[in-house]
Design a protein around this motif. Structure first.
Motif, PDB file in Angstrom:
ATOM      1  N   GLY A  39      75.194  56.405  47.945  1.00 32.84           N
ATOM      2  CA  GLY A  39      74.310  57.560  47.891  1.00 32.84           C
ATOM      3  C   GLY A  39      72.974  57.352  48.578  1.00 32.84           C
ATOM      4  O   GLY A  39      72.121  58.241  48.541  1.00 32.84           O
ATOM      5  N   ARG A  40      72.789  56.204  49.219  1.00 30.28           N
ATOM      6  CA  ARG A  40      71.527  55.924  49.895  1.00 30.28           C
ATOM      7  C   ARG A  40      71.747  55.778  51.399  1.00 30.28           C
ATOM      8  O   ARG A  40      72.821  55.377  51.847  1.00 30.28           O
ATOM      9  N   ARG A  41      70.717  56.116  52.136  1.00 25.21           N
ATOM     10  CA  ARG A  41      70.790  56.048  53.606  1.00 25.21           C
ATOM     11  C   ARG A  41      69.824  54.982  54.099  1.00 25.21           C
ATOM     12  O   ARG A  41      68.660  54.933  53.676  1.00 25.21           O
ATOM     13  N   ALA A  42      70.311  54.130  54.992  1.00 25.93           N
ATOM     14  CA  ALA A  42      69.504  53.027  55.515  1.00 25.93           C
ATOM     15  C   ALA A  42      69.389  53.122  57.032  1.00 25.93           C
ATOM     16  O   ALA A  42      70.398  53.263  57.734  1.00 25.93           O
ATOM     17  N   LEU A  43      68.177  53.058  57.529  1.00 23.77           N
ATOM     18  CA  LEU A  43      67.908  52.988  58.969  1.00 23.77           C
ATOM     19  C   LEU A  43      67.588  51.547  59.317  1.00 23.77           C
ATOM     20  O   LEU A  43      66.684  50.942  58.731  1.00 23.77           O
ATOM     21  N   ILE A  44      68.339  50.977  60.277  1.00 25.69           N
ATOM     22  CA  ILE A  44      68.143  49.595  60.687  1.00 25.69           C
ATOM     23  C   ILE A  44      67.792  49.589  62.169  1.00 25.69           C
ATOM     24  O   ILE A  44      68.609  49.948  63.017  1.00 25.69           O
ATOM     25  N   THR A  45      66.553  49.213  62.495  1.00 33.34           N
ATOM     26  CA  THR A  45      66.157  49.217  63.898  1.00 33.34           C
ATOM     27  C   THR A  45      66.747  48.008  64.619  1.00 33.34           C
ATOM     28  O   THR A  45      67.000  46.961  64.024  1.00 33.34           O
ATOM     29  N   GLY A  46      66.980  48.183  65.912  1.00 32.85           N
ATOM     30  CA  GLY A  46      67.537  47.101  66.705  1.00 32.85           C
ATOM     31  C   GLY A  46      68.862  46.607  66.181  1.00 32.85           C
ATOM     32  O   GLY A  46      69.120  45.393  66.127  1.00 32.85           O
ATOM     33  N   SER A  47      69.725  47.547  65.811  1.00 34.15           N
ATOM     34  CA  SER A  47      70.978  47.163  65.145  1.00 34.15           C
ATOM     35  C   SER A  47      72.209  47.324  66.026  1.00 34.15           C
ATOM     36  O   SER A  47      73.324  47.425  65.536  1.00 34.15           O
ATOM     37  N   GLY A  48      72.011  47.310  67.337  1.00 37.44           N
ATOM     38  CA  GLY A  48      73.150  47.408  68.234  1.00 37.44           C
ATOM     39  C   GLY A  48      73.960  46.129  68.315  1.00 37.44           C
ATOM     40  O   GLY A  48      75.108  46.134  68.753  1.00 37.44           O
ATOM     41  N   ARG A  49      73.361  45.031  67.875  1.00 38.64           N
ATOM     42  CA  ARG A  49      74.049  43.734  67.941  1.00 38.64           C
ATOM     43  C   ARG A  49      73.321  42.741  67.049  1.00 38.64           C
ATOM     44  O   ARG A  49      72.299  43.045  66.430  1.00 38.64           O
ATOM     45  N   GLY A  50      73.842  41.528  66.981  1.00 36.55           N
ATOM     46  CA  GLY A  50      73.169  40.429  66.327  1.00 36.55           C
ATOM     47  C   GLY A  50      72.865  40.642  64.861  1.00 36.55           C
ATOM     48  O   GLY A  50      73.672  41.211  64.108  1.00 36.55           O
ATOM     49  N   ILE A  51      71.696  40.187  64.441  1.00 36.75           N
ATOM     50  CA  ILE A  51      71.305  40.267  63.040  1.00 36.75           C
ATOM     51  C   ILE A  51      71.255  41.711  62.573  1.00 36.75           C
ATOM     52  O   ILE A  51      71.696  42.038  61.465  1.00 36.75           O
ATOM     53  N   GLY A  52      70.722  42.601  63.400  1.00 34.04           N
ATOM     54  CA  GLY A  52      70.632  44.009  63.005  1.00 34.04           C
ATOM     55  C   GLY A  52      71.977  44.624  62.691  1.00 34.04           C
ATOM     56  O   GLY A  52      72.130  45.344  61.693  1.00 34.04           O
ATOM     57  N   LEU A  53      72.961  44.348  63.523  1.00 33.67           N
ATOM     58  CA  LEU A  53      74.301  44.876  63.294  1.00 33.67           C
ATOM     59  C   LEU A  53      74.911  44.271  62.036  1.00 33.67           C
ATOM     60  O   LEU A  53      75.548  44.970  61.245  1.00 33.67           O
ATOM     61  N   ALA A  54      74.708  42.974  61.835  1.00 31.22           N
ATOM     62  CA  ALA A  54      75.225  42.325  60.623  1.00 31.22           C
ATOM     63  C   ALA A  54      74.606  42.933  59.369  1.00 31.22           C
ATOM     64  O   ALA A  54      75.302  43.178  58.371  1.00 31.22           O
ATOM     65  N   LEU A  55      73.308  43.201  59.408  1.00 30.56           N
ATOM     66  CA  LEU A  55      72.648  43.803  58.256  1.00 30.56           C
ATOM     67  C   LEU A  55      73.143  45.225  58.022  1.00 30.56           C
ATOM     68  O   LEU A  55      73.331  45.642  56.871  1.00 30.56           O
ATOM     69  N   ALA A  56      73.351  45.975  59.095  1.00 26.58           N
ATOM     70  CA  ALA A  56      73.884  47.329  58.951  1.00 26.58           C
ATOM     71  C   ALA A  56      75.258  47.294  58.291  1.00 26.58           C
ATOM     72  O   ALA A  56      75.555  48.074  57.375  1.00 26.58           O
ATOM     73  N   ARG A  57      76.103  46.377  58.735  1.00 25.15           N
ATOM     74  CA  ARG A  57      77.435  46.250  58.145  1.00 25.15           C
ATOM     75  C   ARG A  57      77.335  45.850  56.670  1.00 25.15           C
ATOM     76  O   ARG A  57      78.035  46.398  55.815  1.00 25.15           O
ATOM     77  N   GLY A  58      76.457  44.909  56.362  1.00 23.72           N
ATOM     78  CA  GLY A  58      76.315  44.463  54.979  1.00 23.72           C
ATOM     79  C   GLY A  58      75.841  45.569  54.055  1.00 23.72           C
ATOM     80  O   GLY A  58      76.372  45.731  52.948  1.00 23.72           O
ATOM     81  N   LEU A  59      74.869  46.356  54.494  1.00 23.48           N
ATOM     82  CA  LEU A  59      74.377  47.469  53.674  1.00 23.48           C
ATOM     83  C   LEU A  59      75.444  48.547  53.528  1.00 23.48           C
ATOM     84  O   LEU A  59      75.593  49.140  52.451  1.00 23.48           O
TER      85      LEU A  59
END
Length: 258
Positions: A13-33
């Motif tokens: 039910g929550r929305r997360a914006l992750i900057t610089g998430s096209g690859r690397g740590i950002g993408l991993a964090l987006a997937r984890g959330l």
């Protein structure tokens, strides 16, 4: 019947914006959330990297959309955040991950590279946080997670300007807490140690450096980007409702020993 302690980590039910998430740590964090239940918004400056990340997450059945903007452009950031809030829904969680690296001896470090580092790594955190927080303040709730570094605490040759940006982000995290905690917003940071990413490719491929790092780090190895996800979920969830202004080092023990 009350929910168990694990429910505190549920991001449904929550929305997360992750900057610089096209690859690397950002993408991993987006997937984890997203795996923890959040609807995630991938951010990048170009269609190609954003599209590739989006496809990857959607192939896993995760809820993901994309927003293209450059974190260094304050007006574009504000417009993009306003559009997301109006068209997609509230941004409950912000992860300021966008960052770059430039390496050179300090006495010969180019002024242009200094300015670029400051613009992306520090100004970008300010621009996006300010734009998102204006909406969070109206709702009296929100989570902001800034991505720092072990270089927020330690310096190394050839990256003094990068360390300066990450040290500043650590203090900006505390400043955001000072201004916004009373309004129901938790602002914390994650400081990764050495993780095998494209940003660190030069170091990963340097056998001498890798050997030194593994000896220097109590865990004896490079980190895997997925090992940052637990910290991100914790700081994004109700489990950290009274944690504010803190920097969580995820570094295999690197900053704990000499």
């Amino acid at each position: 019947m009350t929910n168990g302690p694990l429910e505190l980590f549920n991001l449904a039910g929550r929305r997360a914006l992750i900057t610089g998430s096209g690859r690397g740590i950002g993408l991993a964090l987006a997937r984890g959330l997203a795996r923890a239940g959040a609807a995630v918004v991938i951010n990048a400056r170009d269609h190609e990297s954003a599209g590739a990340a989006l496809s990857l997450l959607r192939e896993e059945g995760l809820d993901a959309t994309a927003a293209l903007f450059d974190v260094t452009q304050a007006n574009d950031v504000a417009a993009a955040v306003d559009a997301l809030e109006a068209q997609t829904g509230p941004i409950d969680i912000l992860v300021n991950n966008a960052g770059i690296q430039r390496r050179a001896l300090l006495e010969s470090f180019a002024a242009r590279d200094w300015s670029e580092l400051m613009s992306v790594n520090l100004d970008g955190v300010f621009h996006v946080s300010q734009a998102v927080a204006r909406h969070m303040l109206q709702r009296a709730r929100g989570k902001i997670i800034n991505i720092c570094s072990v270089q927020s605490e330690l310096a190394r040759p050839t990256i003094a300007p990068y360390a300066a940006t990450k040290g500043a982000v650590r203090m900006l995290t505390k400043g955001m807490c000072a201004d916004w905690a009373r309004h129901g917003i938790q602002v914390n940071a994650i400081a990764p140690g050495y993780f095998a990413t494209d940003l660190n490719r030069t170091l990963v491929d340097d056998r001498e450096f890798s050997a030194w790092l593994c000896k220097r780090t109590p865990a004896g190895r490079w980190g895997d980007v997925d090992e940052l996800c637990g910290a991100a979920v914790f700081l994004a969830s109700d489990a950290s409702s009274f944690v504010n202004g803190q920097t969580l080092f995820v570094d295999g023990g690197l900053t704990s020993v000499v």
